[in-house]
Design a protein around this motif. Sequence first.
Motif, PDB file in Angstrom:
ATOM      1  N   ARG A  87       0.827  -1.218   0.000  1.00 26.09           N
ATOM      2  CA  ARG A  87       0.000   0.000   0.000  1.00 26.09           C
ATOM      3  C   ARG A  87       0.862   1.269   0.000  1.00 26.09           C
ATOM      4  O   ARG A  87       0.438   2.317   0.491  1.00 26.09           O
ATOM      5  CB  ARG A  87      -0.944   0.017   1.193  1.00 26.09           C
ATOM      6  N   SER A  88       2.055   1.178  -0.542  1.00 26.78           N
ATOM      7  CA  SER A  88       2.929   2.344  -0.667  1.00 26.78           C
ATOM      8  C   SER A  88       2.736   2.914  -2.074  1.00 26.78           C
ATOM      9  O   SER A  88       3.565   2.715  -2.975  1.00 26.78           O
ATOM     10  CB  SER A  88       4.389   1.946  -0.418  1.00 26.78           C
ATOM     11  N   TRP A  89       1.628   3.621  -2.250  1.00 32.47           N
ATOM     12  CA  TRP A  89       1.182   4.013  -3.587  1.00 32.47           C
ATOM     13  C   TRP A  89       2.139   4.986  -4.272  1.00 32.47           C
ATOM     14  O   TRP A  89       2.398   4.859  -5.478  1.00 32.47           O
ATOM     15  CB  TRP A  89      -0.224   4.606  -3.507  1.00 32.47           C
ATOM     16  N   GLU A  90       2.632   5.958  -3.518  1.00 31.75           N
ATOM     17  CA  GLU A  90       3.510   6.957  -4.135  1.00 31.75           C
ATOM     18  C   GLU A  90       4.809   6.328  -4.626  1.00 31.75           C
ATOM     19  O   GLU A  90       5.313   6.662  -5.716  1.00 31.75           O
ATOM     20  CB  GLU A  90       3.811   8.077  -3.125  1.00 31.75           C
ATOM     21  N   GLN A  91       5.360   5.418  -3.824  1.00 30.66           N
ATOM     22  CA  GLN A  91       6.584   4.736  -4.253  1.00 30.66           C
ATOM     23  C   GLN A  91       6.324   3.867  -5.474  1.00 30.66           C
ATOM     24  O   GLN A  91       7.161   3.767  -6.377  1.00 30.66           O
ATOM     25  CB  GLN A  91       7.147   3.898  -3.101  1.00 30.66           C
ATOM     26  N   ALA A  92       5.157   3.235  -5.513  1.00 26.91           N
ATOM     27  CA  ALA A  92       4.795   2.425  -6.677  1.00 26.91           C
ATOM     28  C   ALA A  92       4.718   3.290  -7.931  1.00 26.91           C
ATOM     29  O   ALA A  92       5.229   2.915  -9.001  1.00 26.91           O
ATOM     30  CB  ALA A  92       3.454   1.732  -6.437  1.00 26.91           C
ATOM     31  N   LEU A  93       4.100   4.461  -7.807  1.00 25.93           N
ATOM     32  CA  LEU A  93       3.971   5.351  -8.958  1.00 25.93           C
ATOM     33  C   LEU A  93       5.338   5.816  -9.457  1.00 25.93           C
ATOM     34  O   LEU A  93       5.559   5.935 -10.674  1.00 25.93           O
ATOM     35  CB  LEU A  93       3.102   6.553  -8.588  1.00 25.93           C
ATOM     36  N   ARG A  94       6.248   6.067  -8.527  1.00 29.18           N
ATOM     37  CA  ARG A  94       7.589   6.495  -8.936  1.00 29.18           C
ATOM     38  C   ARG A  94       8.285   5.412  -9.754  1.00 29.18           C
ATOM     39  O   ARG A  94       8.969   5.702 -10.749  1.00 29.18           O
ATOM     40  CB  ARG A  94       8.426   6.875  -7.711  1.00 29.18           C
ATOM     41  N   GLU A  95       8.129   4.163  -9.340  1.00 33.89           N
ATOM     42  CA  GLU A  95       8.749   3.065 -10.089  1.00 33.89           C
ATOM     43  C   GLU A  95       8.094   2.893 -11.455  1.00 33.89           C
ATOM     44  O   GLU A  95       8.771   2.660 -12.459  1.00 33.89           O
ATOM     45  CB  GLU A  95       8.655   1.755  -9.297  1.00 33.89           C
ATOM     46  N   LEU A  96       6.779   3.007 -11.493  1.00 40.16           N
ATOM     47  CA  LEU A  96       6.072   2.842 -12.758  1.00 40.16           C
ATOM     48  C   LEU A  96       6.418   3.951 -13.742  1.00 40.16           C
ATOM     49  O   LEU A  96       6.475   3.723 -14.955  1.00 40.16           O
ATOM     50  CB  LEU A  96       4.557   2.805 -12.500  1.00 40.16           C
ATOM     51  N   ASP A  97       6.663   5.146 -13.226  1.00 45.29           N
ATOM     52  CA  ASP A  97       7.056   6.266 -14.093  1.00 45.29           C
ATOM     53  C   ASP A  97       8.363   5.984 -14.830  1.00 45.29           C
ATOM     54  O   ASP A  97       8.599   6.499 -15.926  1.00 45.29           O
ATOM     55  CB  ASP A  97       7.203   7.549 -13.270  1.00 45.29           C
ATOM     56  N   LYS A  98       9.219   5.160 -14.221  1.00 42.78           N
ATOM     57  CA  LYS A  98      10.512   4.850 -14.823  1.00 42.78           C
ATOM     58  C   LYS A  98      10.391   3.976 -16.070  1.00 42.78           C
ATOM     59  O   LYS A  98      11.319   3.911 -16.883  1.00 42.78           O
ATOM     60  CB  LYS A  98      11.413   4.149 -13.804  1.00 42.78           C
ATOM     61  N   VAL A  99       9.259   3.298 -16.200  1.00 49.04           N
ATOM     62  CA  VAL A  99       9.089   2.376 -17.329  1.00 49.04           C
ATOM     63  C   VAL A  99       8.948   3.139 -18.642  1.00 49.04           C
ATOM     64  O   VAL A  99       9.350   2.660 -19.706  1.00 49.04           O
ATOM     65  CB  VAL A  99       7.862   1.468 -17.088  1.00 49.04           C
ATOM     66  N   GLY A 100       8.378   4.343 -18.561  1.00 49.85           N
ATOM     67  CA  GLY A 100       8.202   5.136 -19.778  1.00 49.85           C
ATOM     68  C   GLY A 100       6.880   5.858 -19.770  1.00 49.85           C
ATOM     69  O   GLY A 100       6.035   5.630 -18.898  1.00 49.85           O
ATOM     70  N   SER A 101       6.674   6.721 -20.736  1.00 51.81           N
ATOM     71  CA  SER A 101       5.426   7.475 -20.823  1.00 51.81           C
ATOM     72  C   SER A 101       4.265   6.531 -21.113  1.00 51.81           C
ATOM     73  O   SER A 101       4.455   5.404 -21.592  1.00 51.81           O
ATOM     74  CB  SER A 101       5.525   8.533 -21.922  1.00 51.81           C
ATOM     75  N   LEU A 102       3.063   7.009 -20.856  1.00 51.06           N
ATOM     76  CA  LEU A 102       1.878   6.180 -21.067  1.00 51.06           C
ATOM     77  C   LEU A 102       1.676   5.849 -22.536  1.00 51.06           C
ATOM     78  O   LEU A 102       0.978   4.888 -22.871  1.00 51.06           O
ATOM     79  CB  LEU A 102       0.643   6.891 -20.505  1.00 51.06           C
ATOM     80  N   ASP A 103       2.303   6.630 -23.429  1.00 52.35           N
ATOM     81  CA  ASP A 103       2.178   6.355 -24.869  1.00 52.35           C
ATOM     82  C   ASP A 103       2.859   5.046 -25.251  1.00 52.35           C
ATOM     83  O   ASP A 103       2.429   4.364 -26.196  1.00 52.35           O
ATOM     84  CB  ASP A 103       2.804   7.498 -25.686  1.00 52.35           C
ATOM     85  N   VAL A 104       3.924   4.717 -24.547  1.00 54.78           N
ATOM     86  CA  VAL A 104       4.714   3.542 -24.920  1.00 54.78           C
ATOM     87  C   VAL A 104       4.685   2.435 -23.866  1.00 54.78           C
ATOM     88  O   VAL A 104       5.090   1.306 -24.143  1.00 54.78           O
ATOM     89  CB  VAL A 104       6.182   3.945 -25.197  1.00 54.78           C
ATOM     90  N   ALA A 105       4.225   2.735 -22.673  1.00 57.98           N
ATOM     91  CA  ALA A 105       4.229   1.741 -21.600  1.00 57.98           C
ATOM     92  C   ALA A 105       3.250   0.606 -21.893  1.00 57.98           C
ATOM     93  O   ALA A 105       2.189   0.831 -22.486  1.00 57.98           O
ATOM     94  CB  ALA A 105       3.855   2.409 -20.279  1.00 57.98           C
ATOM     95  N   PRO A 106       3.591  -0.626 -21.515  1.00 56.02           N
ATOM     96  CA  PRO A 106       2.670  -1.749 -21.692  1.00 56.02           C
ATOM     97  C   PRO A 106       1.379  -1.539 -20.890  1.00 56.02           C
ATOM     98  O   PRO A 106       1.364  -0.808 -19.889  1.00 56.02           O
ATOM     99  CB  PRO A 106       3.464  -2.944 -21.137  1.00 56.02           C
ATOM    100  N   VAL A 107       0.320  -2.193 -21.325  1.00 59.80           N
ATOM    101  CA  VAL A 107      -0.979  -2.050 -20.660  1.00 59.80           C
ATOM    102  C   VAL A 107      -0.891  -2.446 -19.185  1.00 59.80           C
ATOM    103  O   VAL A 107      -1.500  -1.806 -18.322  1.00 59.80           O
ATOM    104  CB  VAL A 107      -2.052  -2.898 -21.385  1.00 59.80           C
ATOM    105  N   LYS A 108      -0.111  -3.491 -18.876  1.00 56.32           N
ATOM    106  CA  LYS A 108      -0.016  -3.932 -17.486  1.00 56.32           C
ATOM    107  C   LYS A 108       0.572  -2.846 -16.590  1.00 56.32           C
ATOM    108  O   LYS A 108       0.218  -2.737 -15.409  1.00 56.32           O
ATOM    109  CB  LYS A 108       0.800  -5.219 -17.368  1.00 56.32           C
ATOM    110  N   VAL A 109       1.467  -2.042 -17.145  1.00 59.89           N
ATOM    111  CA  VAL A 109       2.054  -0.934 -16.388  1.00 59.89           C
ATOM    112  C   VAL A 109       1.026   0.174 -16.192  1.00 59.89           C
ATOM    113  O   VAL A 109       0.890   0.743 -15.100  1.00 59.89           O
ATOM    114  CB  VAL A 109       3.311  -0.395 -17.100  1.00 59.89           C
ATOM    115  N   ILE A 110       0.292   0.479 -17.249  1.00 55.46           N
ATOM    116  CA  ILE A 110      -0.726   1.535 -17.165  1.00 55.46           C
ATOM    117  C   ILE A 110      -1.811   1.140 -16.169  1.00 55.46           C
ATOM    118  O   ILE A 110      -2.290   1.977 -15.385  1.00 55.46           O
ATOM    119  CB  ILE A 110      -1.322   1.823 -18.553  1.00 55.46           C
TER     120      ILE A 110
END
Length: 309
Positions: free
Chosen positions: A97-120
Amino acid sequence: YAIALSHRSKGDFDKGSALLSTLKLPDSDIDVRMELIYQLIQMGDNSPNTEDFLKLSSQATDVYKAVTAAKVASAKGSQAEAAEKSVIMADAYIAARSWEQALRELDKVGSLDVAPVKVINRTILASLSSGRIKEAEVILTQMNRAKKGDDVTQTMWGYYYMLTHQFTKASDAIKPLVDKNLFPALVLDTYLNLTTGKPAKARQSAAKAIEIAPDSTDSQMLVAYTERDPIASRHAFLNALAFTPNLPEAYALRGLQTTNTTDSRKFETANPLVEYAYKLDPKNSYALMAKAICLLAQKRSLEAQPVVL
């Protein structure tokens, strides 16, 4: 460790947890730490008052932080690609339940234009769960326009509608997925039915979800919410905390259940539980709801107003 397990089998959780607490564990040891969490939670259940229970729960939460750190360190040291490492680390943070830390890691994967659906999908979940409702709505709308998404994305629409109190839209969004027995949709459908006063339907969806993934935090919480036997409900509540001891929903539920009893001193127990849930996550919808209901039940409407609003 074997001796601690022996203490557990006898119900001597104070001895077992005390022994486990003295062990000098390597940072990577998750299993022993999870056993310590289990025994601390069970020991708390045997404690004479809510204050002691919450102290032990807090200790379990501290241990759980080390578990999360171990999962993150394991991901960093793996041979996976950088993007996949970030997803694994995000999953560890989401579980904690560490949502902000999760979002920071997900941001590293790439922009929403190119990120896989599972990341989005994970980004939407973390955004909704951390109170970033508008940001999640924007992402969901972008996904619709791009005709990009899957069943989990559709479930996130249902979650969005539920959080914004559009219950009919939420139910319509996930109905085809409930019919397909998709686990996250079944979990959401259970809470939707509970919220809209349909306990029988909630139990049906919960039963299907529990059959799919019985040993999970979500499933144990479904049992805790829907089980009519108070002993079975409490057992599931403790199981959920043994998996995730910093779970606001669990403490909020227990506080609400206590509020609904006839015990003349019920608020002495309920208030600390609800406040602890709120302290863990002030944006959690269940913590907010429980706090408001608990205050209103005590005729403290002025204090409840800012919570409700």
